[in-house]
Scaffold this motif. Structure first.
Motif, PDB file in Angstrom:
ATOM      1  N   UNK A 228       0.855  -1.148   0.034  1.00  0.00           N
ATOM      2  CA  UNK A 228      -0.004   0.016  -0.115  1.00  0.00           C
ATOM      3  C   UNK A 228       0.857   1.210  -0.022  1.00  0.00           C
ATOM      4  N   UNK A 229       2.245   1.279   0.721  1.00  0.00           N
ATOM      5  CA  UNK A 229       2.781   2.461   0.725  1.00  0.00           C
ATOM      6  C   UNK A 229       3.673   2.639  -0.483  1.00  0.00           C
ATOM      7  N   UNK A 230       3.928   1.436  -1.253  1.00  0.00           N
ATOM      8  CA  UNK A 230       4.521   1.666  -2.441  1.00  0.00           C
ATOM      9  C   UNK A 230       3.586   2.134  -3.498  1.00  0.00           C
ATOM     10  N   UNK A 231       2.385   1.666  -3.548  1.00  0.00           N
ATOM     11  CA  UNK A 231       1.244   2.317  -4.256  1.00  0.00           C
ATOM     12  C   UNK A 231       1.019   3.700  -4.243  1.00  0.00           C
ATOM     13  N   UNK A 232       1.046   4.319  -2.698  1.00  0.00           N
ATOM     14  CA  UNK A 232       0.961   5.555  -2.569  1.00  0.00           C
ATOM     15  C   UNK A 232       2.318   6.369  -2.823  1.00  0.00           C
ATOM     16  N   UNK A 233       3.455   5.773  -2.882  1.00  0.00           N
ATOM     17  CA  UNK A 233       4.520   6.326  -3.318  1.00  0.00           C
ATOM     18  C   UNK A 233       4.278   6.470  -4.997  1.00  0.00           C
ATOM     19  N   UNK A 234       4.034   5.752  -5.724  1.00  0.00           N
ATOM     20  CA  UNK A 234       3.694   5.971  -7.199  1.00  0.00           C
ATOM     21  C   UNK A 234       2.695   7.142  -7.250  1.00  0.00           C
ATOM     22  N   UNK A 235       1.643   6.989  -6.414  1.00  0.00           N
ATOM     23  CA  UNK A 235       0.693   8.135  -6.936  1.00  0.00           C
ATOM     24  C   UNK A 235       1.092   9.626  -6.355  1.00  0.00           C
TER      25      UNK A 235
END
Length: 189
Positions: free
Chosen positions: A25-32
């Motif tokens: 989830x944090x990696x997804x947020x980093x991309x976003x």
């Protein structure tokens, strides 16, 4: 709204722990955040996400800490459904090390158990080889992030006289099925 949907997609390799699920989830947020032009760097976000993940003692199951007597062992833990990253646990027995390499993609890692030794190199364009510049220990809790290219050439491994294995958590900017072929740029030293 679409980015929020991405984090809820089923993953080809579902995370086996709450800490790995949170890391995804944090990696997804980093991309976003990167797509939205955030001031915080992508690398900083990856490093913080790795630090939080390894703080959970249950981040890995016992079977994800199994070593191989011939070579360091890579356990694929999770793969992004959009092929933006793959997460793996690397397990090192005494005397095992990666080859000298740069990266074809961004990469982050954190040491969970044991103390790895990292040897850093610089690329010599005249001699077409990597030149060792320094070595340093990477104890439990150590976190690193590098971008793709030959600006961050290294070798990671466990000393032959180590008393026990070492375990590290790695995130690579590749699809899960490319983790063995599209990460390292092997170099002569």
């Amino acid at each position: 709204m679409q980015l929020e949907h991405v984090s809820r997609l089923a993953r080809p390799f579902p995370p086996a722990s709450a800490a790995l699920d949170q890391l995804c989830r944090e990696l997804d947020a980093a991309f976003a955040a990167a797509e939205a032009g955030s001031n915080a760097s992508f690398g900083q976000r990856v490093r913080l996400a790795l630090q939080r993940a390894i703080a959970d003692p249950g981040v890995l199951r016992p079977d994800q800490r199994v070593s191989n007597p011939q070579n360091y062992c890579r356990h694929l833990l999770a793969a992004d459904p959009l092929n933006r990253y793959a997460i793996a646990a690397l397990v090192w027995a005494p005397g095992q090390a990666s080859p000298v390499h740069g990266h074809q993609t961004w990469c982050g890692y954190a040491v969970i158990e044991g103390t790895l030794e990292e040897t850093l190199y610089r690329w010599d364009t005249d001699e077409h080889r990597a030149i060792e510049t320094r070595r340093h220990p990477r104890p439990p809790g150590a976190v690193s992030y590098v971008d793709a290219g030959r600006g961050a050439i290294h070798r990671l491994g466990l000393s032959a006289d180590a008393a026990a294995r070492a375990v590290s958590l790695h995130v690579y900017g590749v699809a899960g099925e490319q983790i063995a072929t599209h990460v390292n740029d092997l170099l002569a030293a």
